[in-house]
Design a protein around this motif. Structure first.
Motif, short mmCIF file in Angstrom:
data_model
loop_
_atom_site.label_atom_id
_atom_site.label_comp_id
_atom_site.label_asym_id
_atom_site.label_seq_id
_atom_site.Cartn_x
_atom_site.Cartn_y
_atom_site.Cartn_z
N SER A 515 0.82 -0.79 -0.17
CA SER A 515 -0.18 -0.12 -0.05
C SER A 515 0.53 1.78 0.05
O SER A 515 1.04 2.14 1.12
CB SER A 515 -1.02 0.09 1.31
OG SER A 515 -2.32 -1.41 1.29
N ASP A 607 -5.16 5.49 7.76
CA ASP A 607 -6.40 5.53 7.09
C ASP A 607 -7.78 6.43 7.36
O ASP A 607 -8.55 6.87 7.18
CB ASP A 607 -6.89 3.77 7.70
CG ASP A 607 -5.96 3.03 6.32
OD1 ASP A 607 -5.14 3.47 6.11
OD2 ASP A 607 -6.24 1.26 7.02
N ILE A 612 -11.63 7.57 2.94
CA ILE A 612 -12.10 6.44 2.62
C ILE A 612 -13.15 6.02 1.94
O ILE A 612 -13.49 5.09 1.46
CB ILE A 612 -10.94 5.36 3.25
CG1 ILE A 612 -11.97 5.09 4.50
CG2 ILE A 612 -9.90 5.44 3.12
CD1 ILE A 612 -11.10 4.08 5.03
N VAL A 622 -7.38 0.31 4.61
CA VAL A 622 -6.44 0.48 3.38
C VAL A 622 -5.51 -0.32 2.15
O VAL A 622 -4.39 -0.52 2.77
CB VAL A 622 -6.71 1.74 2.81
CG1 VAL A 622 -5.88 2.29 0.79
CG2 VAL A 622 -6.85 2.29 3.39
N THR A 625 -3.47 2.61 -1.80
CA THR A 625 -3.51 3.62 -1.95
C THR A 625 -3.65 3.46 -2.97
O THR A 625 -1.79 4.15 -3.64
CB THR A 625 -3.06 4.82 -0.68
OG1 THR A 625 -1.87 4.37 -0.09
CG2 THR A 625 -3.62 4.16 0.85
N TYR A 632 -10.66 4.14 -2.23
CA TYR A 632 -9.07 2.91 -1.83
C TYR A 632 -10.10 1.52 -1.58
O TYR A 632 -10.63 1.91 -1.45
CB TYR A 632 -9.17 3.88 -0.14
CG TYR A 632 -8.30 5.24 -0.70
CD1 TYR A 632 -7.06 5.47 -0.96
CD2 TYR A 632 -9.78 6.57 0.06
CE1 TYR A 632 -6.58 6.56 -0.81
CE2 TYR A 632 -8.33 7.32 0.00
CZ TYR A 632 -7.39 7.66 -0.32
OH TYR A 632 -6.98 9.25 -0.22
N VAL A 634 -10.94 -1.24 0.34
CA VAL A 634 -10.35 -1.63 2.09
C VAL A 634 -10.71 -2.95 1.82
O VAL A 634 -11.82 -3.31 1.93
CB VAL A 634 -11.69 -1.14 3.03
CG1 VAL A 634 -11.59 -1.11 4.20
CG2 VAL A 634 -11.50 0.98 2.75
N ASP A 676 -14.80 -0.73 -2.50
CA ASP A 676 -14.21 0.57 -2.13
C ASP A 676 -15.75 1.62 -2.03
O ASP A 676 -16.32 1.62 -2.62
CB ASP A 676 -13.90 0.95 -4.43
CG ASP A 676 -13.28 2.03 -4.28
OD1 ASP A 676 -13.54 3.12 -3.56
OD2 ASP A 676 -13.29 2.27 -5.46
#
Length: 727
Positions: A515, A607, A612, A622, A625, A632, A634, A676
């Motif tokens: 990430s 996060d 988000i 996340v 990114t 994002y 998740v 997302d």
């Protein structure tokens, strides 16, 4: 003659069973999230128009052919403009390869006064190659309004399409002109063979079991060996009189979960088999269930069990190995992910979700397959054909996967400890695993200039030209511990510091797991939040030479982070601690229990400060990114798997993901890969890494099962005693 299908129309006033288990040859059956279909695109020019939600096609949850929704196509075809829509085919890891005699089929409902010549044209796309566009009206028999019509087009009619390759998207485009607004609905887009089984479904379906935990109702059925059964259709009622269809599932799914609205209420279920023409069998007997609120302990067990159920069902019967896409015609099995599967299956057997004998039989088959599989110096390729036992190379270049082999071998050794009885079957399994273990020549896969550094892969074509060095705060830790523990070809003890604990300029990029920080967070880290607080000793020299991963500690989001950044995904950081208890693991530089807690807290805080798409602090994790404006991904596993290390944080995350998003995110196989929240999208697939991480971390927090088995492996125990300080 092609059949005409009459529609069923009703408003759904209760939740729909988590959708979209489907065959690889199905392009669209349902949008998991209502409102719009994120895996579609729509655009228009001039005075033409097509309805869209943020450039995606809307879906209808009140009118559909198969529950619970269909694509809504509302458009104006002006002579002074154009419109086009695209349905993407990105649901499967191994996509369906179209065959010469296949037909493109879908269901069409015409609600407006649309003439034949104003129906759209359809085309197919294979990467950059687009086929000719065909007028769909030529492939409809018995044209009519307000009824579901069947459209069936031989693939041979599409000029420019190559068989043996996957279709990347289906395109609908303007055809004809006019000023009226047209309203169509499209459902169940799929590729079907010209000839398919047509045996009449005369026997009633069998709903064999029903149970409930919290608001989740679990249904299990018993499928006969009738080749013409293609789907299982689920019906639910709240009064035992009025039944609503809530899902249609492929036959490789043997059970499902349905999340209902209320506690302490009775619900009634029945099922039917469905053939290739969507004709249903007689119904099963009706079964009744009552729901009640689940305790934290019940919810933890329930969610753990759902995730291990993924591995119980998803395997190749020939090899026993993990099968990434069970619905695919290709039996391609994964080496790395089989390692995750073994851990999940051990948890299943320990909790009587799967019998010990059934797991022993599968493990025996698996080890037999691996013993005969092509390898190089004991290291396996990433994928194999489970039926033929030969390597499958996704890029056509022969490559042997050191990292994947290490994950598999760790899990096999843990299984060797689990199957410790003196009977002949378990003894034989242990001996076979030991042979696989002893034949791995770790030294062969080290850097020529530094025998302490492992490569992640090797190819007979170009050796390590496309490889990366293993090392850093990630899954490399357990790989080095394993290689140092080898009874036949061990790496030296110095590999711990010079291999694992050293930054390598060509270090491996865990591209599906890293990430990268978004630009605004990077700016902050380079500013006030990035205060150096430690000058731990370097391993190696400064300058251009490799330096220690401990050499740049920083305070990030008010937590001290060894290594000075959050660029490693927590999924990668978790990996060694799926099998190794961080408690008491202290080397010359780091207390790993404290390190994990600090990393989790900093990751969560980061996060929470990103936009988000949620107002809840317990929703975090996340996965990727990048451009914050694009949203994002998740991953629920990231936050839930913190449970053994930060119990309150992990439990709150589990509860919040379940309470807020279970309708679209949680199924009989556990949580889907990602959601997302900014773009109203959710993954249609699962990841072996995610499912195992959640199941194993919950089990480790409760019993320490996998941790205990790993640390009692004799060869591993010696290495752990050597590497970690006694405190």
């Amino acid at each position: 003659m092609l059949k005409k299908y009459f529609y069923f129309l009703f408003l759904l006033i209760s939740p729909i069973l988590a959708k979209s288990e489907s065959y690889p040859e199905v392009l669209f059956d349902n949008s998991i999230i209502n409102g719009s279909y994120a895996k579609s695109m729509a655009h228009y020019t001039g005075e033409s128009w097509i309805q869209n939600v943020n450039h995606s096609l809307p879906v209808s949850d009140s009118l559909f052919f198969t529950p619970g929704n269909s694509l809504s196509l509302r458009y104006v075809s002006s002579p002074n403009g154009k419109w086009e829509a695209c349905i993407l085919n990105d649901k499967q890891k191994f996509q369906y390869m179209i065959a010469k005699d296949d037909h493109l089929t879908f269901k069409l409902f015409i609600q407006s006064n649309t003439e034949k010549e104003q129906l759209p044209k359809v085309a197919l796309q294979q990467n950059d190659v687009r086929s000719s566009a065909l007028d769909i009206s030529h492939y409809i028999d018995d044209f009519a309004y307000d009824t579901w019509l069947n459209v069936s087009i031989p693939l041979s009619k599409f000029e420019g399409i190559a068989t043996g390759k996957a279709v990347s998207s289906l395109l609908l485009e303007q055809n004809g002109t006019g000023t009226i607004t047209h309203q169509l609905f499209i459902d169940q887009i799929e590729f079907l063979p010209k000839n398919y089984p047509k045996v009449k479904l005369s026997s009633a379906a069998i709903l064999s079991k029903i149970g409930a935990v919290d608001k989740q109702v679990e249904l299990v059925w018993q499928l006969p060996l009738t080749p013409s059964i293609r789907y299982v259709k689920i019906y639910r009622s709240e009064d035992k009189l009025n039944y609503q269809p809530i899902a249609v599932l492929p036959i490789y799914v043997q059970k499902c979960l349905d999340r209902v609205n209320e506690y302490n209420k009775s619900y009634y279920y029945k099922i039917a088999w469905v053939d290739y023409n969507y004709v249903e069998s007689p119904f099963s007997d009706v079964k009744e269930i009552q729901t009640k609120k689940g305790t934290d302990a019940e919810m933890l067990s329930f969610i753990r069990n759902a995730h291990v159920n993924y591995f119980i069902d998803n395997y190749d019967v020939n090899s026993g190995m993990y099968l990434p896409d069970r619905g695919n015609r290709q039996a391609i099995v994964s080496t790395n992910e089989t390692g995750y599967a073994i851990l999940g299956l051990l948890v299943a057997a320990e909790n009587q979700i799967m019998s010990r004998q059934a797991l022993l039989a599968r493990m025996t088959r698996m080890v037999k397959f691996l013993s005969a599989a092509q390898n190089h110096q004991g290291v396996f390729t990433a994928f194999y054909d489970g039926r033929l036992g030969v390597p499958y190379y996704r890029d056509s270049v022969p490559t042997y996967d050191v990292r994947g082999t290490s994950h598999l071998m760790e899990s096999l050794l843990i299984a060797r400890e689990y199957f410790s009885k003196d009977d002949s079957e378990e003894q034989s399994l242990r001996k076979s695993i030991t042979k696989l273990w002893e034949r791995i020549n770790w030294k062969y896969f080290t850097d020529r200039s530094n025998a302490d550094v492992l490569w992640n892969k090797w190819s007979p074509i170009d050796s390590t030209a496309r490889s990366r060095s293993l090392g850093g705060f990630n899954e490399s830790l357990s790989t080095y511990v394993l290689a140092m523990s080898s009874p036949t070809h061990p790496l030296a003890a110095s590999a711990y510091t010079n291999g694992f604990a050293t930054k390598h300029s060509d270090g491996i990029d865990f591209s599906d797991e890293l990430s990268a920080l978004v630009p605004e967070i990077k700016t902050r880290l380079n500013d006030s939040l990035a205060q150096a607080i430690s000058n731990n000793p370097l391993i190696g020299n400064t300058g251009n030479s490799p330096v220690s991963i401990y050499s740049d500690d920083k305070v990030i989001f008010a937590k001290s982070i060894a290594g000075g950044n959050l660029t490693e995904s927590l999924m990668s950081v978790y990996r060694p601690f799926l099998i190794m208890n961080p408690k008491g693991k202290v080397d010359n530089f780091v207390d790993y229990k404290k390190y994990l807690s600090d990393y989790i807290l900093a990751y969560k805080r980061r996060d929470n400060e990103l936009n988000i798409g949620t107002r809840f602090t317990d929703i975090w994790g996340v996965e990727q990114t990048g451009n914050a404006n694009q949203g994002y991904f998740v991953n629920p596993a990231i936050s839930i798997a913190s449970y053994p290390f930060e119990k309150e944080i992990g439990l709150k995350a589990l509860r919040k993901f379940y309470e807020e998003y279970a309708d679209v995110l949680f199924t009989q196989y556990g949580f889907r890969a990602w959601i997302d929240l900014k773009n109203n999208d959710v993954s249609e697939s699962y990841r072996a890494r995610n499912q195992a991480t959640i199941a194993v971390m919950i089990e480790n927090a409760n019993s320490g099962m996998i941790w205990k088995l790993y640390e009692q492996i004799p060869e591993i125990k010696k290495t752990l005693d050597m590497v970690y300080l006694k405190k």
